[in-house]
Design a protein around this motif. Structure first.
Motif, PDB file in Angstrom:
ATOM      1  N   GLU A 159       0.476  -1.380  -0.572  1.00  0.00           N
ATOM      2  CA  GLU A 159      -0.107   0.010   0.445  1.00  0.00           C
ATOM      3  C   GLU A 159       0.977   0.948   0.169  1.00  0.00           C
ATOM      4  O   GLU A 159       0.321   1.998  -0.592  1.00  0.00           O
ATOM      5  CB  GLU A 159      -0.884  -0.029   1.060  1.00  0.00           C
ATOM      6  CG  GLU A 159      -1.804   1.379   1.379  1.00  0.00           C
ATOM      7  CD  GLU A 159      -3.013   1.555  -0.129  1.00  0.00           C
ATOM      8  OE1 GLU A 159      -3.104   2.411  -0.271  1.00  0.00           O
ATOM      9  OE2 GLU A 159      -3.310   0.314   0.057  1.00  0.00           O
ATOM     10  N   GLY A 162       2.339   2.078  -3.796  1.00  0.00           N
ATOM     11  CA  GLY A 162       1.598   1.885  -4.916  1.00  0.00           C
ATOM     12  C   GLY A 162       1.234   1.465  -5.850  1.00  0.00           C
ATOM     13  O   GLY A 162       0.817   1.840  -6.393  1.00  0.00           O
ATOM     14  N   PHE A 163       1.088   0.142  -5.048  1.00  0.00           N
ATOM     15  CA  PHE A 163       0.825  -1.429  -5.840  1.00  0.00           C
ATOM     16  C   PHE A 163      -0.930  -0.937  -6.267  1.00  0.00           C
ATOM     17  O   PHE A 163      -1.411  -0.724  -5.019  1.00  0.00           O
ATOM     18  CB  PHE A 163       1.596  -2.283  -5.548  1.00  0.00           C
ATOM     19  CG  PHE A 163       2.436  -1.865  -5.552  1.00  0.00           C
ATOM     20  CD1 PHE A 163       3.604  -2.138  -6.764  1.00  0.00           C
ATOM     21  CD2 PHE A 163       3.743  -2.395  -5.306  1.00  0.00           C
ATOM     22  CE1 PHE A 163       4.594  -2.641  -7.220  1.00  0.00           C
ATOM     23  CE2 PHE A 163       5.003  -2.746  -4.951  1.00  0.00           C
ATOM     24  CZ  PHE A 163       5.666  -2.832  -6.257  1.00  0.00           C
ATOM     25  N   ALA A 164      -1.249  -1.192  -7.071  1.00  0.00           N
ATOM     26  CA  ALA A 164      -3.053  -1.428  -7.333  1.00  0.00           C
ATOM     27  C   ALA A 164      -2.970  -2.721  -6.701  1.00  0.00           C
ATOM     28  O   ALA A 164      -2.018  -3.953  -6.948  1.00  0.00           O
ATOM     29  CB  ALA A 164      -3.041  -1.562  -8.532  1.00  0.00           C
ATOM     30  N   ASP A 165      -4.073  -3.080  -6.243  1.00  0.00           N
ATOM     31  CA  ASP A 165      -4.489  -4.761  -5.949  1.00  0.00           C
ATOM     32  C   ASP A 165      -3.450  -5.201  -4.546  1.00  0.00           C
ATOM     33  O   ASP A 165      -3.301  -6.388  -4.719  1.00  0.00           O
ATOM     34  CB  ASP A 165      -4.240  -5.332  -7.063  1.00  0.00           C
ATOM     35  CG  ASP A 165      -5.604  -7.120  -6.864  1.00  0.00           C
ATOM     36  OD1 ASP A 165      -6.443  -6.737  -5.971  1.00  0.00           O
ATOM     37  OD2 ASP A 165      -5.756  -7.280  -7.672  1.00  0.00           O
ATOM     38  N   VAL A 166      -3.732  -4.078  -3.504  1.00  0.00           N
ATOM     39  CA  VAL A 166      -2.465  -4.348  -2.275  1.00  0.00           C
ATOM     40  C   VAL A 166      -3.189  -6.171  -1.664  1.00  0.00           C
ATOM     41  O   VAL A 166      -1.989  -7.152  -1.631  1.00  0.00           O
ATOM     42  CB  VAL A 166      -2.287  -3.333  -1.538  1.00  0.00           C
ATOM     43  CG1 VAL A 166      -1.844  -2.462  -2.579  1.00  0.00           C
ATOM     44  CG2 VAL A 166      -3.845  -3.062  -1.051  1.00  0.00           C
ATOM     45  N   TRP A 207       4.243  -5.612 -11.232  1.00  0.00           N
ATOM     46  CA  TRP A 207       3.260  -4.939 -10.794  1.00  0.00           C
ATOM     47  C   TRP A 207       2.133  -3.593 -10.994  1.00  0.00           C
ATOM     48  O   TRP A 207       3.290  -3.385 -10.882  1.00  0.00           O
ATOM     49  CB  TRP A 207       2.934  -5.896  -9.097  1.00  0.00           C
ATOM     50  CG  TRP A 207       1.197  -5.858  -9.038  1.00  0.00           C
ATOM     51  CD1 TRP A 207       0.831  -5.300  -7.933  1.00  0.00           C
ATOM     52  CD2 TRP A 207       0.684  -7.245  -8.722  1.00  0.00           C
ATOM     53  NE1 TRP A 207      -0.675  -5.267  -8.085  1.00  0.00           N
ATOM     54  CE2 TRP A 207      -0.620  -6.834  -8.352  1.00  0.00           C
ATOM     55  CE3 TRP A 207       1.331  -7.967  -8.992  1.00  0.00           C
ATOM     56  CZ2 TRP A 207      -1.556  -7.756  -7.994  1.00  0.00           C
ATOM     57  CZ3 TRP A 207       0.100  -9.715  -8.669  1.00  0.00           C
ATOM     58  CH2 TRP A 207      -0.899  -9.136  -8.685  1.00  0.00           C
ATOM     59  N   PRO A 208       0.840  -3.725 -11.229  1.00  0.00           N
ATOM     60  CA  PRO A 208       0.785  -2.828 -11.554  1.00  0.00           C
ATOM     61  C   PRO A 208       0.738  -1.068 -10.688  1.00  0.00           C
ATOM     62  O   PRO A 208       0.672  -2.008  -9.372  1.00  0.00           O
ATOM     63  CB  PRO A 208      -1.046  -2.761 -12.488  1.00  0.00           C
ATOM     64  CG  PRO A 208      -0.978  -3.823 -11.907  1.00  0.00           C
ATOM     65  CD  PRO A 208       0.070  -4.825 -11.507  1.00  0.00           C
ATOM     66  N   ARG A 209       1.239   0.119 -11.089  1.00  0.00           N
ATOM     67  CA  ARG A 209       1.010   0.689 -10.031  1.00  0.00           C
ATOM     68  C   ARG A 209      -1.007   1.645  -9.968  1.00  0.00           C
ATOM     69  O   ARG A 209      -0.693   1.138 -11.094  1.00  0.00           O
ATOM     70  CB  ARG A 209       1.774   1.858  -9.653  1.00  0.00           C
ATOM     71  CG  ARG A 209       3.325   1.567 -10.497  1.00  0.00           C
ATOM     72  CD  ARG A 209       3.746   0.975  -8.518  1.00  0.00           C
ATOM     73  NE  ARG A 209       5.022   0.825  -8.860  1.00  0.00           N
ATOM     74  CZ  ARG A 209       5.967   1.226  -7.944  1.00  0.00           C
ATOM     75  NH1 ARG A 209       5.934   1.804  -6.612  1.00  0.00           N
ATOM     76  NH2 ARG A 209       7.092   0.089  -8.090  1.00  0.00           N
ATOM     77  N   ARG A 210      -1.277   2.782  -8.628  1.00  0.00           N
ATOM     78  CA  ARG A 210      -2.076   2.628  -8.668  1.00  0.00           C
ATOM     79  C   ARG A 210      -2.299   4.013  -9.402  1.00  0.00           C
ATOM     80  O   ARG A 210      -1.500   4.589  -9.633  1.00  0.00           O
ATOM     81  CB  ARG A 210      -2.901   3.657  -7.092  1.00  0.00           C
ATOM     82  CG  ARG A 210      -3.264   2.102  -6.544  1.00  0.00           C
ATOM     83  CD  ARG A 210      -4.037   2.383  -5.156  1.00  0.00           C
ATOM     84  NE  ARG A 210      -3.088   3.340  -4.812  1.00  0.00           N
ATOM     85  CZ  ARG A 210      -1.668   2.903  -3.032  1.00  0.00           C
ATOM     86  NH1 ARG A 210      -1.754   1.706  -3.131  1.00  0.00           N
ATOM     87  NH2 ARG A 210      -1.324   3.635  -2.771  1.00  0.00           N
ATOM     88  N   SER A 211      -3.073   4.125 -10.763  1.00  0.00           N
ATOM     89  CA  SER A 211      -3.127   5.548 -11.036  1.00  0.00           C
ATOM     90  C   SER A 211      -3.177   6.724 -10.485  1.00  0.00           C
ATOM     91  O   SER A 211      -4.084   6.908  -9.056  1.00  0.00           O
ATOM     92  CB  SER A 211      -3.630   6.000 -12.195  1.00  0.00           C
ATOM     93  OG  SER A 211      -5.723   5.179 -11.962  1.00  0.00           O
TER      94      SER A 211
END
Length: 211
Positions: A159, A162-166, A207-211
């Motif tokens: 979290e 800033g990763f997405a779907d933690v 792993w994608p980051r939150r936009s």
């Protein structure tokens, strides 16, 4: 579970670490030391109270007076091992000095290498969970709580990063972490912690980051 202020390089989630351990009498401490060694080295079910009392140089009555039952002693042994694990991770992070949440996650994997070097029979919590089949055993909350804490720490660091779907990421990291422990013990895969760390690094990199 108590959350501390998020700061890079530190564990975010603390489980009972702030609470002082219940003080033991000298006899109680000898019992705990003897039981911890015997339970880990020989297995919980294989060790009886007679063996523990003999190793601690106390009577069985003293053992029961201090801990109530073997099952309660097992729970106390795992609680102490959990505190030791938390202290070990604190030392590892202080030594490695990670500067980002991603580095903290990878440092938690790297710590396994040093931990397992001194824990040749694998994870004491996993070993105990195999032996203690009853879900209402007093030690089960300690075992489950220790694993839930690892997942919560991965989620907290993810979290911060800033990763997405933690939650999904934390699940995958926990599977890598625990899989390394099992593979080290069961499959005699001595480099399992290093392999898991590399897999975790690859996972984080993609792993994608939150936009």
């Amino acid at each position: 579970m108590v959350a501390q202020q998020a700061r890079p390089g530190l564990l975010v989630q603390r489980v009972g670490a702030e609470l002082p351990a219940k003080p033991l009498t000298p006899a109680g401490e000898r019992i705990m030391v003897a039981a911890s060694a015997l339970f880990y080295d020989q297995g919980i079910r294989a060790v009886g109270v007679d063996a523990i009392a003999n190793a601690a140089e106390v009577t069985k009555k003293t053992l029961y007076d201090r801990f109530g039952s073997k099952d309660q002693l097992i729970a106390a042994y795992l609680e102490r091992r959990n505190r030791r694990w938390h202290g070990f991770l604190d030392e590892q992070l202080a030594h490695r000095e990670p500067s980002t949440p991603e580095e903290v996650i990878l440092a938690l994997f790297a710590a396994l290498t040093d931990w397992m070097a001194e824990s040749r029979r694998g994870c004491g919590f996993i070993n105990a969970s195999v032996e203690l089949a009853a879900p209402d055993h007093p030690a089960m909350p300690v075992i489950v709580g220790q694993k839930q804490w690892m997942r919560s720490e991965f989620a907290a660091q993810a979290e911060q990063a800033g990763f997405a779907d933690v939650e999904e990421l934390a699940d995958r990291l926990l599977l890598l972490h625990e899989g390394a422990l099992v593979s080290y013990r069961v499959a005699a895969m001595e480099h399992a912690p290093e392999v898991a760390q590399r897999a975790a690094a690859d996972l984080l990199a993609g792993w994608p980051r939150r936009s």
